[in-house]
Design a protein around this motif. Structure first.
Motif, PDB file in Angstrom:
ATOM      1  N   ASN A 103      62.632  52.994  30.360  1.00 23.98           N
ATOM      2  CA  ASN A 103      61.888  52.242  29.349  1.00 23.98           C
ATOM      3  C   ASN A 103      60.387  52.368  29.576  1.00 23.98           C
ATOM      4  O   ASN A 103      59.905  52.330  30.718  1.00 23.98           O
ATOM      5  N   ARG A 104      59.652  52.514  28.466  1.00 27.87           N
ATOM      6  CA  ARG A 104      58.195  52.648  28.516  1.00 27.87           C
ATOM      7  C   ARG A 104      57.571  51.541  27.663  1.00 27.87           C
ATOM      8  O   ARG A 104      58.043  51.255  26.556  1.00 27.87           O
ATOM      9  N   SER A 105      56.516  50.931  28.178  1.00 28.45           N
ATOM     10  CA  SER A 105      55.834  49.880  27.422  1.00 28.45           C
ATOM     11  C   SER A 105      54.333  49.990  27.653  1.00 28.45           C
ATOM     12  O   SER A 105      53.882  50.333  28.755  1.00 28.45           O
ATOM     13  N   PRO A 106      53.525  49.723  26.618  1.00 28.19           N
ATOM     14  CA  PRO A 106      52.067  49.820  26.775  1.00 28.19           C
ATOM     15  C   PRO A 106      51.508  48.651  27.574  1.00 28.19           C
ATOM     16  O   PRO A 106      52.011  47.527  27.488  1.00 28.19           O
ATOM     17  N   VAL A 107      50.481  48.938  28.331  1.00 27.96           N
ATOM     18  CA  VAL A 107      49.744  47.908  29.076  1.00 27.96           C
ATOM     19  C   VAL A 107      48.265  48.097  28.759  1.00 27.96           C
ATOM     20  O   VAL A 107      47.718  49.178  28.994  1.00 27.96           O
ATOM     21  N   ILE A 108      47.638  47.063  28.231  1.00 29.60           N
ATOM     22  CA  ILE A 108      46.245  47.156  27.801  1.00 29.60           C
ATOM     23  C   ILE A 108      45.387  46.220  28.639  1.00 29.60           C
ATOM     24  O   ILE A 108      45.697  45.034  28.773  1.00 29.60           O
ATOM     25  N   TYR A 109      44.332  46.761  29.218  1.00 31.00           N
ATOM     26  CA  TYR A 109      43.299  45.957  29.873  1.00 31.00           C
ATOM     27  C   TYR A 109      42.044  46.050  29.010  1.00 31.00           C
ATOM     28  O   TYR A 109      41.327  47.052  29.043  1.00 31.00           O
ATOM     29  N   ARG A 110      41.791  45.012  28.220  1.00 32.25           N
ATOM     30  CA  ARG A 110      40.654  45.026  27.298  1.00 32.25           C
ATOM     31  C   ARG A 110      39.475  44.292  27.926  1.00 32.25           C
ATOM     32  O   ARG A 110      39.615  43.160  28.400  1.00 32.25           O
ATOM     33  N   LEU A 111      38.316  44.938  27.923  1.00 34.82           N
ATOM     34  CA  LEU A 111      37.124  44.359  28.520  1.00 34.82           C
ATOM     35  C   LEU A 111      36.521  43.315  27.584  1.00 34.82           C
ATOM     36  O   LEU A 111      36.123  43.633  26.460  1.00 34.82           O
ATOM     37  N   ASP A 112      36.465  42.064  28.055  1.00 36.34           N
ATOM     38  CA  ASP A 112      35.935  40.967  27.238  1.00 36.34           C
ATOM     39  C   ASP A 112      34.431  40.798  27.422  1.00 36.34           C
ATOM     40  O   ASP A 112      33.698  40.601  26.459  1.00 36.34           O
ATOM     41  N   LYS A 113      33.992  40.858  28.674  1.00 35.17           N
ATOM     42  CA  LYS A 113      32.564  40.640  28.918  1.00 35.17           C
ATOM     43  C   LYS A 113      32.154  41.259  30.246  1.00 35.17           C
ATOM     44  O   LYS A 113      32.981  41.503  31.129  1.00 35.17           O
ATOM     45  N   VAL A 114      30.860  41.507  30.367  1.00 41.54           N
ATOM     46  CA  VAL A 114      30.262  41.995  31.602  1.00 41.54           C
ATOM     47  C   VAL A 114      29.311  40.917  32.098  1.00 41.54           C
ATOM     48  O   VAL A 114      28.378  40.513  31.401  1.00 41.54           O
ATOM     49  N   ASN A 115      29.568  40.426  33.307  1.00 43.79           N
ATOM     50  CA  ASN A 115      28.746  39.365  33.888  1.00 43.79           C
ATOM     51  C   ASN A 115      28.158  39.869  35.196  1.00 43.79           C
ATOM     52  O   ASN A 115      28.821  39.881  36.226  1.00 43.79           O
ATOM     53  N   GLY A 116      26.914  40.350  35.117  1.00 45.41           N
ATOM     54  CA  GLY A 116      26.291  40.960  36.282  1.00 45.41           C
ATOM     55  C   GLY A 116      27.029  42.239  36.649  1.00 45.41           C
ATOM     56  O   GLY A 116      27.109  43.170  35.855  1.00 45.41           O
ATOM     57  N   ASP A 117      27.604  42.268  37.882  1.00 41.25           N
ATOM     58  CA  ASP A 117      28.340  43.469  38.300  1.00 41.25           C
ATOM     59  C   ASP A 117      29.845  43.270  38.178  1.00 41.25           C
ATOM     60  O   ASP A 117      30.622  44.044  38.752  1.00 41.25           O
ATOM     61  N   GLU A 118      30.276  42.255  37.418  1.00 42.29           N
ATOM     62  CA  GLU A 118      31.697  41.985  37.261  1.00 42.29           C
ATOM     63  C   GLU A 118      32.160  42.250  35.828  1.00 42.29           C
ATOM     64  O   GLU A 118      31.456  41.926  34.871  1.00 42.29           O
ATOM     65  N   LEU A 119      33.354  42.836  35.721  1.00 39.00           N
ATOM     66  CA  LEU A 119      33.971  43.120  34.434  1.00 39.00           C
ATOM     67  C   LEU A 119      35.179  42.213  34.258  1.00 39.00           C
ATOM     68  O   LEU A 119      36.053  42.170  35.138  1.00 39.00           O
ATOM     69  N   SER A 120      35.224  41.505  33.147  1.00 36.74           N
ATOM     70  CA  SER A 120      36.329  40.588  32.875  1.00 36.74           C
ATOM     71  C   SER A 120      37.247  41.190  31.814  1.00 36.74           C
ATOM     72  O   SER A 120      36.813  41.464  30.689  1.00 36.74           O
ATOM     73  N   PHE A 121      38.529  41.404  32.186  1.00 35.14           N
ATOM     74  CA  PHE A 121      39.520  41.952  31.280  1.00 35.14           C
ATOM     75  C   PHE A 121      40.525  40.875  30.870  1.00 35.14           C
ATOM     76  O   PHE A 121      40.829  39.962  31.658  1.00 35.14           O
ATOM     77  N   ASN A 122      41.044  41.016  29.653  1.00 32.94           N
ATOM     78  CA  ASN A 122      42.147  40.171  29.185  1.00 32.94           C
ATOM     79  C   ASN A 122      41.876  38.687  29.412  1.00 32.94           C
ATOM     80  O   ASN A 122      42.662  37.962  30.025  1.00 32.94           O
ATOM     81  N   MET A 123      40.731  38.243  28.910  1.00 31.04           N
ATOM     82  CA  MET A 123      40.334  36.835  28.988  1.00 31.04           C
ATOM     83  C   MET A 123      40.327  36.315  30.428  1.00 31.04           C
ATOM     84  O   MET A 123      40.746  35.199  30.722  1.00 31.04           O
ATOM     85  N   GLY A 124      39.862  37.146  31.342  1.00 29.07           N
ATOM     86  CA  GLY A 124      39.760  36.747  32.742  1.00 29.07           C
ATOM     87  C   GLY A 124      41.020  36.975  33.543  1.00 29.07           C
ATOM     88  O   GLY A 124      41.055  36.651  34.736  1.00 29.07           O
ATOM     89  N   GLY A 125      42.067  37.549  32.928  1.00 31.41           N
ATOM     90  CA  GLY A 125      43.309  37.809  33.652  1.00 31.41           C
ATOM     91  C   GLY A 125      43.150  38.846  34.740  1.00 31.41           C
ATOM     92  O   GLY A 125      43.938  38.881  35.694  1.00 31.41           O
ATOM     93  N   ARG A 126      42.145  39.708  34.625  1.00 28.78           N
ATOM     94  CA  ARG A 126      41.822  40.681  35.664  1.00 28.78           C
ATOM     95  C   ARG A 126      40.305  40.800  35.724  1.00 28.78           C
ATOM     96  O   ARG A 126      39.664  41.018  34.695  1.00 28.78           O
ATOM     97  N   ILE A 127      39.742  40.669  36.905  1.00 30.77           N
ATOM     98  CA  ILE A 127      38.300  40.780  37.090  1.00 30.77           C
ATOM     99  C   ILE A 127      38.026  41.838  38.153  1.00 30.77           C
ATOM    100  O   ILE A 127      38.616  41.814  39.241  1.00 30.77           O
ATOM    101  N   GLU A 128      37.150  42.782  37.818  1.00 33.16           N
ATOM    102  CA  GLU A 128      36.798  43.866  38.727  1.00 33.16           C
ATOM    103  C   GLU A 128      35.287  43.905  38.915  1.00 33.16           C
ATOM    104  O   GLU A 128      34.528  43.451  38.060  1.00 33.16           O
TER     105      GLU A 128
END
Length: 424
Positions: free
Chosen positions: A264-289
């Protein structure tokens, strides 16, 4: 009276030649059904899709050379992928030459045998001449409409000599990128838009612009490359953005998650919501890099094992080099919060393709044990974990991850997560 008999007449004032010219013109003009039969095979529909393969827009495109079609750039706007289609035949296509200022984009199709249209001579458009539009309005493939060339308008693309073609031939949504033809079946222009609430005010870009596409596209892309990172002018409809360009809010990383036990194959999307300084917030803060790819937190593990077993900071180190080794001992911050003890080995570089672009990636292997963790203690009996990752230094992120974890004889997890494209 036959043309052969007329040719033998000796009349003063060149009347014989005038008669012959009129006869030739009459012969060259096609009836609408004959014109349609001649050129309709060269007008295709365009269908665009987002990162999750959901339909976005429908438009039209005209074959102008072997394997090359022209459409409107606005048809391709925000598309992650697109195809050209006629009846039950569909081909994948890629953007080749963008000219957003004139809303003309040339696309390329491999192994494509549809015939190219004949281009009308430069400057041959005349107000009052009979014209025919062929396109795919509202998804109705190969629709023919008839009208007059009702005006030649200047100012296209910021150049006074540019002449927009105004026509009474009907143009509806889905017709964008179709062909406007003269009565001989020669391409006069690319149908582009209709004035809102404007009656029969429909417009096409003149065929003369097609010869300038390569030069203008090259100049536009070179100018765009010189602009500062983050410039609002860097993202233009129908223009492919390099994978290595820094992410901006609204961009998305599209992965596919593969269950290797079921297929089974399913899509996974990490959408960038905002850039705060040197941090990237994806999926409404669900992943922060961090901007360099270091993982700060994962509270919404959309990527399966890639997220639930992630070490603090992520699966790779910032200073990663071939031949490196290190040991990991940590409690995962998401999922079942299991304790992991893994040995990590970095192998050599290898090629890997993402979205048609070949990258040089590093192979990273993981091998060890996972223990059920309760508070600060842990089970003394571990279960085997084996994994691997392909890391792109150019993108600063993992482009493929695989993991296999067996929890005794009754339960096993084996899955992969692979980057498909970056949606701009």
């Amino acid at each position: 009276m036959s043309s052969r008999w007329m040719k033998g007449l000796q009349l003063p004032g060149g009347l014989v030649f005038l008669g012959l010219a009129l006869t030739a013109s009459t012969v060259a003009a096609l009836e609408p059904d004959a014109l349609f039969d001649k050129v309709s095979g060269s007008v295709w529909s365009v269908r665009t899709f987002d990162a999750q393969e959901r339909p976005l827009r429908a438009g039209s495109a005209v074959v102008i050379a072997p394997g090359r079609l022209v459409t409107n750039c606005h048809v391709l706007a925000k598309a992650s992928s697109f195809v050209v289609k006629k009846d039950n035949v569909t081909y994948g296509a890629t953007l080749e030459l963008p000219d957003p200022a004139r809303d003309l984009c040339q696309i390329k199709v491999a192994n494509f045998a549809a015939p190219a249209v004949v281009l009308a001579p430069a400057g041959s458009a005349r107000v009052g001449q009979r014209v025919y539009a062929i396109g795919n309005p509202r998804g109705l493939e190969n629709t023919l409409s008839e009208g007059l060339l009702s005006g030649l308008r200047g100012g296209v693309g910021g150049e006074s000599e540019a002449r927009l073609l105004q026509t009474t031939a009907a143009i509806s949504p889905g017709s964008s990128g179709g062909g406007l033809f003269d009565s001989e079946g020669r391409l006069l222009g690319i149908t582009s838009f209709a004035a809102r609430d404007g009656g029969s005010l429909n417009f096409a870009m003149p065929v003369e612009f097609l010869a300038e596409l390569p030069t203008r596209a090259k100049a536009m892309l070179e100018a765009r490359a010189r602009e500062p990172a983050g410039s609002s002018q860097r993202r233009m409809p129908g223009v492919e953005v390099p994978l290595s360009e820094p992410l901006q809010p609204g961009d998305a990383l599209e992965y596919v998650r593969i269950d290797k036990l079921t297929g089974n194959r399913s899509p996974v999307i990490y959408r960038l919501d905002k850039v705060n300084g040197d941090e990237l917030s994806f999926n409404m803060g669900g992943r922060i890099e961090k901007i360099g790819g270091e993982v700060v937190s994962v509270t919404s593990p959309a990527g399966g094992m890639f997220d639930t077993s992630s070490p603090p900071g992520g699966w790779v180190r910032k200073d990663i080099q071939p031949g490196m080794r290190w040991h990991l001992d940590y409690i995962a911050a998401s999922g079942d919060r299991l304790r992991h003890e893994l040995n990590v080995t970095v192998g050599g570089a290898r090629p890997f393709r993402v979205g048609g672009l070949e990258l040089n990636v590093l192979h990273v292997g993981y091998e060890g044990w996972i223990y059920a963790s309760y508070g600060t203690g842990a089970s003394l009996v571990g279960t085997r974990f084996v994994g691997s990752a392909l890391y792109s230094p150019e993108l600063g992120r993992i482009v493929r991850f695989e993991g296999e974890h067996r929890r005794g004889n009754a339960s096993a997890t084996s899955e992969a997560l692979e980057l498909v494209r970056i949606q701009r």
